[in-house]
Design a protein around this motif. Structure first.
Motif, mmCIF file in Angstrom:
data_model
loop_
_atom_site.group_PDB
_atom_site.id
_atom_site.type_symbol
_atom_site.label_atom_id
_atom_site.label_comp_id
_atom_site.label_asym_id
_atom_site.label_seq_id
_atom_site.Cartn_x
_atom_site.Cartn_y
_atom_site.Cartn_z
ATOM 1 N N ASN A 48 71.228 21.350 63.708
ATOM 2 C CA ASN A 48 72.558 21.838 63.380
ATOM 3 C C ASN A 48 72.582 23.348 63.159
ATOM 4 O O ASN A 48 73.574 24.016 63.472
ATOM 5 C CB ASN A 48 73.067 21.117 62.128
ATOM 6 C CG ASN A 48 74.521 21.387 61.842
ATOM 7 O OD1 ASN A 48 75.406 21.032 62.617
ATOM 8 N ND2 ASN A 48 74.791 22.041 60.730
ATOM 9 N N ARG A 104 78.989 26.911 64.332
ATOM 10 C CA ARG A 104 80.015 26.282 63.499
ATOM 11 C C ARG A 104 81.295 27.096 63.676
ATOM 12 O O ARG A 104 81.389 28.236 63.208
ATOM 13 C CB ARG A 104 79.588 26.229 62.035
ATOM 14 C CG ARG A 104 80.598 25.537 61.147
ATOM 15 C CD ARG A 104 80.116 25.336 59.727
ATOM 16 N NE ARG A 104 78.977 24.420 59.644
ATOM 17 C CZ ARG A 104 78.603 23.806 58.521
ATOM 18 N NH1 ARG A 104 79.268 24.020 57.388
ATOM 19 N NH2 ARG A 104 77.561 23.003 58.526
ATOM 20 N N VAL A 141 74.806 18.641 56.446
ATOM 21 C CA VAL A 141 74.463 17.706 57.502
ATOM 22 C C VAL A 141 73.328 16.805 57.031
ATOM 23 O O VAL A 141 72.570 17.161 56.108
ATOM 24 C CB VAL A 141 74.077 18.479 58.785
ATOM 25 C CG1 VAL A 141 72.721 19.155 58.628
ATOM 26 C CG2 VAL A 141 74.083 17.566 60.011
ATOM 27 N N ASP A 157 84.305 25.923 58.885
ATOM 28 C CA ASP A 157 83.904 24.922 57.902
ATOM 29 C C ASP A 157 84.959 23.828 57.816
ATOM 30 O O ASP A 157 84.636 22.654 57.621
ATOM 31 C CB ASP A 157 83.725 25.559 56.525
ATOM 32 C CG ASP A 157 82.500 26.446 56.451
ATOM 33 O OD1 ASP A 157 81.551 26.213 57.232
ATOM 34 O OD2 ASP A 157 82.491 27.370 55.626
ATOM 35 N N TRP A 200 83.673 20.242 58.126
ATOM 36 C CA TRP A 200 82.492 19.811 57.396
ATOM 37 C C TRP A 200 82.853 19.499 55.950
ATOM 38 O O TRP A 200 83.631 20.211 55.320
ATOM 39 C CB TRP A 200 81.412 20.887 57.439
ATOM 40 C CG TRP A 200 80.769 20.985 58.783
ATOM 41 C CD1 TRP A 200 81.173 21.745 59.838
ATOM 42 C CD2 TRP A 200 79.628 20.245 59.240
ATOM 43 N NE1 TRP A 200 80.354 21.546 60.921
ATOM 44 C CE2 TRP A 200 79.395 20.636 60.581
ATOM 45 C CE3 TRP A 200 78.781 19.316 58.646
ATOM 46 C CZ2 TRP A 200 78.349 20.115 61.337
ATOM 47 C CZ3 TRP A 200 77.739 18.810 59.400
ATOM 48 C CH2 TRP A 200 77.526 19.196 60.726
ATOM 49 N N THR A 252 80.294 14.426 64.612
ATOM 50 C CA THR A 252 79.142 15.298 64.863
ATOM 51 C C THR A 252 77.841 14.557 64.608
ATOM 52 O O THR A 252 76.913 14.597 65.427
ATOM 53 C CB THR A 252 79.205 16.542 63.955
ATOM 54 O OG1 THR A 252 80.431 17.244 64.173
ATOM 55 C CG2 THR A 252 78.036 17.469 64.223
ATOM 56 N N GLU A 253 77.755 13.851 63.479
ATOM 57 C CA GLU A 253 76.511 13.167 63.139
ATOM 58 C C GLU A 253 76.247 11.961 64.037
ATOM 59 O O GLU A 253 75.089 11.599 64.255
ATOM 60 C CB GLU A 253 76.523 12.779 61.657
ATOM 61 C CG GLU A 253 76.454 14.015 60.764
ATOM 62 C CD GLU A 253 76.435 13.729 59.275
ATOM 63 O OE1 GLU A 253 76.070 14.635 58.516
ATOM 64 O OE2 GLU A 253 76.787 12.589 58.872
ATOM 65 N N HIS A 284 80.925 11.829 50.458
ATOM 66 C CA HIS A 284 81.200 11.740 51.891
ATOM 67 C C HIS A 284 80.877 10.355 52.434
ATOM 68 O O HIS A 284 81.460 9.926 53.428
ATOM 69 C CB HIS A 284 80.409 12.809 52.631
ATOM 70 C CG HIS A 284 80.817 12.992 54.060
ATOM 71 N ND1 HIS A 284 82.136 12.923 54.480
ATOM 72 C CD2 HIS A 284 80.089 13.238 55.178
ATOM 73 C CE1 HIS A 284 82.191 13.120 55.786
ATOM 74 N NE2 HIS A 284 80.960 13.306 56.223
ATOM 75 N N GLN A 315 87.145 13.230 64.106
ATOM 76 C CA GLN A 315 86.965 12.174 63.117
ATOM 77 C C GLN A 315 88.297 11.571 62.720
ATOM 78 O O GLN A 315 88.396 10.370 62.480
ATOM 79 C CB GLN A 315 86.265 12.753 61.884
ATOM 80 C CG GLN A 315 86.019 11.754 60.753
ATOM 81 C CD GLN A 315 85.148 12.336 59.654
ATOM 82 O OE1 GLN A 315 84.525 13.379 59.829
ATOM 83 N NE2 GLN A 315 85.087 11.679 58.521
ATOM 84 N N THR A 329 80.974 22.981 66.286
ATOM 85 C CA THR A 329 81.377 21.955 65.326
ATOM 86 C C THR A 329 82.395 22.539 64.347
ATOM 87 O O THR A 329 82.536 23.760 64.232
ATOM 88 C CB THR A 329 80.176 21.416 64.518
ATOM 89 O OG1 THR A 329 79.688 22.465 63.648
ATOM 90 C CG2 THR A 329 79.053 20.949 65.431
ATOM 91 N N GLN A 351 82.805 15.899 60.763
ATOM 92 C CA GLN A 351 81.378 15.696 60.508
ATOM 93 C C GLN A 351 80.913 14.322 60.950
ATOM 94 O O GLN A 351 79.785 14.166 61.428
ATOM 95 C CB GLN A 351 81.087 15.910 59.020
ATOM 96 C CG GLN A 351 79.602 15.875 58.683
ATOM 97 C CD GLN A 351 79.305 16.358 57.279
ATOM 98 O OE1 GLN A 351 80.173 16.888 56.598
ATOM 99 N NE2 GLN A 351 78.079 16.173 56.831
#
Length: 340
Positions: free
Chosen positions: A88, A93, A80, A96, A76, A58-59, A315, A115, A73, A55
């Motif tokens: 998104n 996806r 988002v 998950d 998660w 992605t962000e 997060h 990540q 993606t 994530q």
């Protein structure tokens, strides 16, 4: 006394609005050669597409205005960022949690970002970087998971140096160079640095003078020792940046520490994590609050008695751009707390 509860929110959309005012820099000079987490990657041109496993990456891609290039993606942890909800929703996806190597390769991406090295790395649970390289698919891991960190043992790895935002800023800058949007990367980093400095200045004005704190992430069971922030990860960076003293002296990122030990340290502030997952009962922040107010030991801490409790998205306690919004929220909350 009722705890003063603070939730943070992101202002990512405001960052995107800054791009037109940013100076236009030279275009990326290809071939671009980058050393990324011990692996040399060569880019002959900006990738036409990208699949993200994580994530945080992605962000960052969304924040750089590269959403149209993201074709899939995975991994998660929570919803988002609100400003990217519409974008998104239109992107597939793949999973998950951990996408399969086959599902990623099927998208024929020009780049795969991750990540964490334990997803795509020497012992990658999705695949190794060599497996992608054999298919001529370059990979990029956020430097925040490699700089000053040993990932050779265990999924979380061991930080050899305290975390700070340098790895995130490097990741933004390098991804911007890879996709030939250097101006956007510079504008995003500049905006984040400005917000970081403002939050630090806000805390400095409070003259906290070593005000102590503890970050409670979760507990395997409500009545056993909690997982709290040590001195290696993002929460430790937040505390150090704002002039707070961490009562947990462990060098681990998330050690298990007894409530008796925490109560003896008697922190001035308790920060608790709010999360969507429900792996443990203590993942529920409302149950955390109820425990603090009812447990014979925890309830006697001055942070609980004075209501000096701050709630931050779990997060945001991982290395990612959300750290800045969390830093801002914590600085704002400190101004409202009874720290006399």
């Amino acid at each position: 006394m009722q705890p003063r509860l603070k939730f943070y929110f992101s202002a990512g959309a405001a960052l995107i609005a800054l791009w037109p005012a940013a100076p236009v820099l030279a275009q990326t000079d290809y071939p671009l050669i980058l050393e990324n987490c011990g692996v040399t990657q060569t880019f002959l041109a900006a990738p036409e597409s990208v699949v993200s496993a994580g994530q945080a990456s992605t962000e960052i891609l969304y924040s750089l205005g590269l959403g149209e290039k993201v074709t899939g993606t995975s991994v998660w942890f929570t919803e988002v960022l609100p400003e990217f909800a519409g974008l998104n929703a239109g992107i597939e996806r793949l999973a998950d949690n951990d996408a399969s190597f086959e599902s990623i390769v099927a998208k024929r991406p020009g780049l795969v970002t991750a990540q964490y090295e334990w997803h795509i790395g020497p012992q990658g649970i999705i695949a190794t970087r060599e497996q992608f390289a054999d298919l001529q698919i370059p990979t990029y891991i956020l430097p925040s998971d490699c700089i000053g960190k040993d990932n050779s043992a265990g999924s979380d790895g061991t930080r050899l140096q305290p975390y700070d935002m340098a790895g995130i800023y490097q990741g933004i800058t390098e991804l911007a160079r890879i996709f030939d949007v250097t101006d956007r990367g510079q504008a995003l980093v500049a905006a984040l640095r400005e917000r970081e400095a403002a939050a630090v200045a806000q805390a400095e004005a409070l003259q906290l003078d070593g005000t102590s704190a503890v970050f409670w992430f979760s507990s395997a069971e409500m009545d056993i020792d909690p997982y709290v922030a040590g001195n290696g990860g993002a929460p430790a960076w937040m505390m150090a940046s704002l002039g707070l003293r961490n009562v947990v002296e462990s060098a681990e990122e998330w050690p298990v520490v007894s409530w008796e030990t925490i109560a003896r340290a008697d922190p001035d502030v308790i920060v608790i994590a709010r999360m969507d997952r429900r792996r443990f009962e203590a993942d529920d922040h409302l149950k955390k609050l109820a425990f603090l107010q009812s447990d014979p030991v925890a309830s006697q801490m001055k942070a609980v008695r004075n209501g000096n409790i701050v709630i931050i998205d779990a997060h945001a306690m991982d290395p990612l751009i959300r750290n800045i919004a969390a830093l801002e929220a914590l600085a704002a909350a400190l101004a409202d707390l009874d720290l006399k």
